[in-house]
Design an enzyme around this catalytic site. Sequence first.
Site, PDB file in Angstrom:
ATOM      1  N   ASP A  88       0.855  -1.173   0.000  1.00  0.00           N
ATOM      2  CA  ASP A  88       0.000   0.000   0.000  1.00  0.00           C
ATOM      3  C   ASP A  88       0.904   1.240   0.000  1.00  0.00           C
ATOM      4  O   ASP A  88       2.090   1.150   0.313  1.00  0.00           O
ATOM      5  CB  ASP A  88      -0.873  -0.045   1.261  1.00  0.00           C
ATOM      6  CG  ASP A  88      -1.701   1.197   1.464  1.00  0.00           C
ATOM      7  OD1 ASP A  88      -2.328   1.656   0.488  1.00  0.00           O
ATOM      8  OD2 ASP A  88      -1.715   1.719   2.588  1.00  0.00           O
ATOM      9  N   ASP A  90      -0.317   5.033   0.991  1.00  0.00           N
ATOM     10  CA  ASP A  90      -0.593   6.032   2.023  1.00  0.00           C
ATOM     11  C   ASP A  90      -0.467   5.446   3.420  1.00  0.00           C
ATOM     12  O   ASP A  90      -1.014   4.373   3.718  1.00  0.00           O
ATOM     13  CB  ASP A  90      -1.989   6.617   1.829  1.00  0.00           C
ATOM     14  CG  ASP A  90      -2.082   7.474   0.578  1.00  0.00           C
ATOM     15  OD1 ASP A  90      -1.188   8.288   0.342  1.00  0.00           O
ATOM     16  OD2 ASP A  90      -3.065   7.300  -0.184  1.00  0.00           O
TER      17      ASP A  90
END
Length: 297
Positions: A88, A90
């Site tokens: 991922d 963020d």
Amino acid sequence: MDHVLTLIAPQGALAPDAIAAARASLAAAGAATEAPGWLSAAEAADLAFAGITPEAADAAARAALAGQPVDLIAQPAEGRRKRLLIADMDSTIVTSETLDELAGFAGLKDRIAAITKRAMNGELDFESALRERVGMLAGLSVDALQRTWEATELMPGARELVATMRATGARCALVSGGFTFFTGRVAALVGFHEHHSNTLLEADGQLTGHVADPILGRNAKLATLRRLAAEEGIGLEATLAVGDGANDLDMIQAAGLGVAFRAKPVVAAAARARVEHADLRALLFAQGYRAEEFVVA
């Protein structure tokens, strides 16, 4: 020994007493153990064990080290080094939520961040929440994207994680519910082979308030993990997935080593492995890499 418990702490914070306490807890739970092996002095060590499951070892060691800034990852010793990394972006590879920071240029950071927090903790449908937040940014100048990027910081250990895994032949993919403007730049800066994310639509130098279909959400992240593993000709047991939000949970649970990194409560509770104190270098220690093997990009 067929299993290993890796203990990881912020640099300089892993004391021999903590390792001894973890080893004693495994023995009390019925495990045979070997002498610990340091992966990085005062930072990471392996405890090989046999006779109990990784889940039992994890529970015993966590009880023994409760309150100490030590991350614990128990797993089979065979196949620790993974051949595919799915990460991922963020609050994982970068320290911020880029959409929230972008919203600051519209004077909406607090309002949008509140929605983000609920979505990342699984309280809201990800796709609907994304459309709602993007809709609130209609009319914002696209210049705000570059200004947001200039303030974005990498998570400590991100470069070492990707560079080291690439150097040993692993495929590294950034898979985000965020936006291509940011994922493309992060991928190039950190060294990911590829990036997959969403596209913000713009017209006449402004955001339209819409995001292109299809939205890359929770199901798409899992599908990407499976697709890339198939392309590499490997099983999911040879993959590593890391993230912090509810939209990452399916891929974290499906991967051979799925790590909730400084994650939201619902994710930390459901993941088999979690990192709460150390930086992203913890994912290398979990794979058995010694500090001297790290590649510094």
